[in-house]
Design a protein around this motif. Sequence first.
Motif, PDB file in Angstrom:
ATOM      1  N   SER A   1     -17.178 -22.836 -15.479  1.00 31.34           N
ATOM      2  CA  SER A   1     -17.707 -23.535 -14.305  1.00 31.34           C
ATOM      3  C   SER A   1     -17.375 -22.830 -12.998  1.00 31.34           C
TER       4      SER A   1
ATOM      5  N   ASP B   1     -20.761 -17.514 -14.738  1.00 34.19           N
ATOM      6  CA  ASP B   1     -21.274 -18.889 -14.686  1.00 34.19           C
ATOM      7  C   ASP B   1     -21.903 -19.300 -16.015  1.00 34.19           C
TER       8      ASP B   1
ATOM      9  N   TYR C   1     -14.303 -28.590 -14.061  1.00 31.61           N
ATOM     10  CA  TYR C   1     -13.814 -27.442 -14.836  1.00 31.61           C
ATOM     11  C   TYR C   1     -14.370 -27.498 -16.250  1.00 31.61           C
ATOM     12  N   TRP C   2     -14.932 -26.410 -16.681  1.00 31.96           N
ATOM     13  CA  TRP C   2     -15.261 -26.220 -18.087  1.00 31.96           C
ATOM     14  C   TRP C   2     -15.226 -24.737 -18.412  1.00 31.96           C
TER      15      TRP C   2
END
Length: 882
Positions: free
Chosen positions: A664, A660, A716-717
């Motif tokens: 993401s 994390d 999303y990253w």
Amino acid sequence: MACETRTTCPYCGVGCGVIARVDDMGTVSVRGDPEHPANFGRLCSKGSALAETLDLQGRVLFPQINGQRSSWGAALDLVAERFSDTIAEHGPDSVAFYVSGQLLTEDYYVANKLMKGFIGSGNIDTNSRLCMASSVAGHRRAFGSDTVPGTYEDLELADLVVLVGSNLAWCHPVLYQRIAAAKMSRPTMKVVVIDPRRTATSDIADLHLAVRPDGDVALFNGLLAHLAETSQIDEAFVGEHTSGFAEALIAASPLSMAALSKATGLSGLLIRQFFWLFADTERVVTCYSQGVNQSASGTDKVNAIINCHLATGRIGRPGMGPFSLTGQPNAMGGREVGGLANMLAAHMAIENADHRDRVQRFWRSPRIADRPGLKAVDMFHAVADGRIKALWIMSTNPVVSMPDADKVKAAIEACPFVVVSDMQGDTDTARLAHVLLPATGWGEKSGTVTNSERRISRQRAFLSAPGEARPDWWHFTEVARRMGFASAFDFTSAADIFAEHAALSAFENDGSRDFDIGAFAAIDKDQYDDLRPFQWPRPATGEAPERFFGKGRFYHADGKARFIPVATVPAPQQAGFVLNTGRVRDHWHTMTRTGKSARLSAHIAEPYCEIHPLDAADHAVGHADLVRVAGQDGREVIVRSLLSDRQARGSLFLPMHWSDETASAARVDTLVPPLTDPISGQPALKQARVSLDRYSPGFHAFLVTRYRPSDLPFAYWAMAKTEGGYRLELAGDAPDGGFGAWLSRSLELVAEVDMVAYADSTSGDSRILAFDDTDLLAAIFVSRAPVAVSRQWAVDQLKVDHCDRLARCKLVAGRPETNRPDRGAIVCACFSIGVNDIRRAIDHGCRSVEAIGEALGAGTNCGSCRPELRSILNAQPLLAAE
């Protein structure tokens, strides 16, 4: 004055020697130690980049209680008080230690002594449970001890090397290069790779067997039956040195070739080719790693392999034997001091009353654990249901690495008292600690580690510990003293601990135990500082064999090895894909170290899912799309698709490194159920069932920035370190106020920042660049489709002086001008050589991997990129260029 220190790499179980140099300005550089017998000067990309991982960003520098700085005295008093009170109220099994193969042997020893000998519980386990517990169990069943019989030299002396469930080129690159070099000098040498995926290791394979997941037992049972049918059994060795052959052969024999082909997913022709090759070659080494161990039948797989070597007498002699490749730098050292919940120190057995008595008398401890403790998966179940009320986690990140990771996270969050000792304070696990204790890291630590060939080497400090960081053994020693055990924990240095460890290994050892380093029981600090790498055993008197079992003499009571009957169990037919998890070439575990190196993040910068193109087509997934991979309980991750025919149909591969902190939704072990091998307790991390579908976000974006964004409100990253900043892939819904407002807010840009922007309302494309004087602060490229930007070029702009205002406007194109070279995606991490550099070299006449290496340097250091160089030469790159 510059200073050089011989030490050992902190990554995989190869145990490479490293020379660390600190110059007059305090700058550290590293190179391989040409005198170390594990690597003879070679280093992989990770080892080569060690100096780039020594910054203090994210380091824990002071003890903390509930997130607030504390003194060491207050923190240690609290830990000792809470553990003592919990034991007094709920008994010794209400507390647990979860430690790590990252610890040095001395750290492991003190932790094991405290828990098993003074607290009196077996509840100490290690993340090594996740990588090599099935090898331990298989060795103990077959040999009567956890003994690795072979040496690295055997890999070079063998005429046939069989690699089972091991992507050696990426996971143990230096050993891969030793085998590759041996094969080049002796072309008659053969290599067989047994793996569902056609990995980079297959580059040197004469035969690749894409076995069905969990088809290994069937394959090696079939081999045992074939050896018997073709009179290849060494009857003298079997009769004199083993027992149980008939039972093992009966268990192995029922399958016809058609049934064996179905069980393994291999054609009869390939199976026969492997069987003939093994049967007709005397000098065979079979190496096995996580593809074998991380299975619900891992122990049976190990014993099916060992059975074939026992049957042919191919064990313990030069160039032959079964060989477990250890994943972590000191998983072997942990095994030597009883770091697992079902072991005692010095390879003694916790279930053996005589062994328990011997260890207790040596330690002069008030009690001794009288039964195995909870293994890793069961330990966190016990945390979840309240049986364990105080937990100490050291140098590991179970919130990311354990199966059923979300439930593990919830269990730790609910635990009444959690202590974490670590270097980094920003890991997913460290954030959950009630007490966070600062540990020393590589370069600051002093102690020993043991590699896969039983070679003990020194890790030496060449840097001062930052802040108030202290060695892990010191953490445990200080708490033990406060719990009332001061006289037994009067260690003042790692040398003291090593001497006691060595003395215990020799204590009442009449040769009935394999582990004996009694020659060092009286070692002093100066001798310890000068200790050269050596292989155990090293008894105070008597002969020390380089290889075990060459003359028989195993460690069961009758001196004989055991054949273990293992049944071929058909794999259940289930819907969905088989999920295979593992490592990538340039990263390690949860990236708390490798993630600090921009060079190591350049090759693969975001989490991905490797999919066979036909499976992708069935699910309308294109190359570089985003995909959802969901477990059977509905948990899901979102990652980038990588289409490759190297992947078997019906299977997916996802790396296990992203947390994390770096993505993401990419903690892949949230998808893995807590299914374990019934004998070893090792989780089945490579056979989860999952579903796949395409994720279609409202936008895609690529961002390069000098500063880590404070807010990432996207579905999303994925973030990776670069030289001068960070690179991020983003996708989801547009942020409130648009990207310009989000960029200013998240990066805290001041009003004086010079902004250059471009937008196309028709295509939906937009680009925003922010400059401070001549520096690029950030550049974001947004599109409705995956962003067509030259990523490495964009990353390089963080290092360029942008004084020309007109030229700034040209950057919105997202690619270099035609007269300027673009490296493209990095292929060779050691020398930062990009795919476009390599293609240009090919265009200029480099027609071999060796020629590319001579022209660019690519592939000439660790060699891990050589398979990809060959693929580029063949116009079939392993990974997308951009």
